[in-house]
Design an enzyme around this catalytic site. Structure first.
Site, PDB file in Angstrom:
ATOM      1  N   LYS A  19       4.236   5.525   4.745  1.00 36.66           N
ATOM      2  CA  LYS A  19       3.626   4.206   4.827  1.00 36.66           C
ATOM      3  C   LYS A  19       3.499   3.706   6.266  1.00 36.66           C
ATOM      4  CE  LYS A  19       5.415   2.999   0.250  1.00 36.66           C
ATOM      5  NZ  LYS A  19       6.140   1.997  -0.563  1.00 36.66           N
ATOM      6  N   ARG A  28      11.860  -4.019  -7.103  1.00 34.41           N
ATOM      7  CA  ARG A  28      10.493  -3.924  -7.605  1.00 34.41           C
ATOM      8  C   ARG A  28      10.518  -3.733  -9.113  1.00 34.41           C
ATOM      9  NH1 ARG A  28       6.884  -2.416  -3.687  1.00 34.41           N
ATOM     10  NH2 ARG A  28       5.339  -3.209  -5.163  1.00 34.41           N
ATOM     11  N   ASN A  86       5.710   1.898  -5.747  1.00 35.05           N
ATOM     12  CA  ASN A  86       6.019   1.494  -7.108  1.00 35.05           C
ATOM     13  C   ASN A  86       5.121   2.139  -8.158  1.00 35.05           C
ATOM     14  OD1 ASN A  86       7.829   0.039  -8.640  1.00 35.05           O
ATOM     15  ND2 ASN A  86       6.526  -1.762  -8.793  1.00 35.05           N
ATOM     16  N   PRO A 143       0.834  -1.208   0.000  1.00 37.55           N
ATOM     17  CA  PRO A 143       0.000   0.000   0.000  1.00 37.55           C
ATOM     18  C   PRO A 143       0.870   1.260   0.000  1.00 37.55           C
ATOM     19  CG  PRO A 143      -0.788  -1.572   1.630  1.00 37.55           C
ATOM     20  CD  PRO A 143       0.526  -2.095   1.133  1.00 37.55           C
ATOM     21  N   GLU A 144       0.440   2.245  -0.774  1.00 39.47           N
ATOM     22  CA  GLU A 144       1.195   3.496  -0.844  1.00 39.47           C
ATOM     23  C   GLU A 144       0.583   4.519   0.116  1.00 39.47           C
ATOM     24  OE1 GLU A 144       2.778   4.581  -4.599  1.00 39.47           O
ATOM     25  OE2 GLU A 144       2.552   2.573  -5.427  1.00 39.47           O
ATOM     26  N   ARG A 193      13.643   9.777  10.570  1.00 35.01           N
ATOM     27  CA  ARG A 193      14.375   9.127   9.484  1.00 35.01           C
ATOM     28  C   ARG A 193      13.567   9.026   8.184  1.00 35.01           C
ATOM     29  NH1 ARG A 193      13.704   4.034  12.818  1.00 35.01           N
ATOM     30  NH2 ARG A 193      12.239   2.686  11.693  1.00 35.01           N
TER      31      ARG A 193
END
Length: 268
Positions: A52, A257, A165, A2-3, A125
């Site tokens: 995410k 990916r 992706n 999931p984005e 981060r």
């Protein structure tokens, strides 16, 4: 995986369903049982996301979830179903109207209990998130100094949070940038335009729950909502003609990916 728009939607939905009320937290599978017991019955302050990552704040404690490739939430109203399989975490609450709401988490890469400070370390981060108030210049500062390809940099969550992706492939195509171009060769003007476009596309994804990156004039069906096959320019269109120039879309693996691009529209 999931984005960022999916996690943003999840955070908003969970906040609306559970925030401000006591939540019954359990771990039928048992892997999160000790942590669930610590927050069980406490009032949920808020649910938020960055990139995410999903964060549910119970006072000084934070439930942190990263769905990874296989994580999934299912939710409903009324009585929850009998627990089955690897059910990592379940929330139950009264809901806004008292009918009862629940949500189940399975398959997540991370489901852990953190302190506020530990949550801060994760946020520190991560790169800027197009769906949050964040500074795109921080991402460009890293991109502009890097010999790494822009296709790889866009997938680095320390550079840019929330892009995966699909958005990687589509944003590069929309701006006619080769995924193989070194980051340092991307101009500030190009990055500014890409960031603004990501903000627009990802906000649209939050509203619709879908990733649609094509303009109506570039779709096979020019009117109405975009069909599944019309939703993208290059993502998962290997061998099909580019919507703009007709060149077959190509693919190869980049940072683990599948990368999709048009070798003509996105020439190096």
């Amino acid at each position: 995986m999931p984005e960022g728009h999916t996690l943003f939607r999840l955070a908003r939905q969970q906040h609306a369903a559970f925030a401000g009320r006591e939540v019954h937290v359990t771990s039928p599978q048992g892997r999160f049982a000790a942590e669930a017991e610590l927050v069980d019955g406490r009032v949920l302050d808020e649910v938020t996301s960055w990139g995410k990552h999903l964060f549910a704040v119970f006072g000084p404690d934070v439930v942190h979830v990263h769905l990874g490739l296989y994580g999934k939430y299912t939710s409903g109203t009324g009585l929850p179903p009998e627990p089955r399989g690897a059910l990592r975490m379940r929330w139950e609450g009264p809901g806004e109207d008292g009918e009862g709401v629940w949500t189940d988490l399975r398959g997540a890469t991370a489901c852990e209990l953190l302190t506020d400070g530990e949550m801060g370390l994760i946020l520190d981060r991560l790169g800027p998130d197009p769906l949050r108030r964040s500074d795109p210049a921080k991402a460009f500062a890293r991109i502009s100094r890097s010999r790494v390809t822009i296709g790889a940099l866009l997938m680095d969550q320390a550079v840019l949070a929330g892009v995966g992706n699909v958005y990687r492939a589509e944003i590069l195509f929309r701006h006619r940038i080769s995924p193989f171009r070194p980051g340092k060769a991307v101009t500030e003007a190009e990055w500014t335009a890409m960031w603004a476009d990501l903000v627009t596309l990802m906000k649209a994804g939050v509203r619709s729950g879908r990733i649609i990156t094509t303009r109506p004039e570039d779709r096979d069906r020019k009117r109405g909502a975009a069909s599944r096959t019309d939703a993208s320019y290059v993502y998962r269109r290997t061998g099909l003609p580019c919507r703009i120039c007709g060149t077959p879309v190509r693919t190869e693996v980049m940072v683990g990916r599948n990368l999709f691009w048009c070798p003509t529209c996105q020439a190096v």
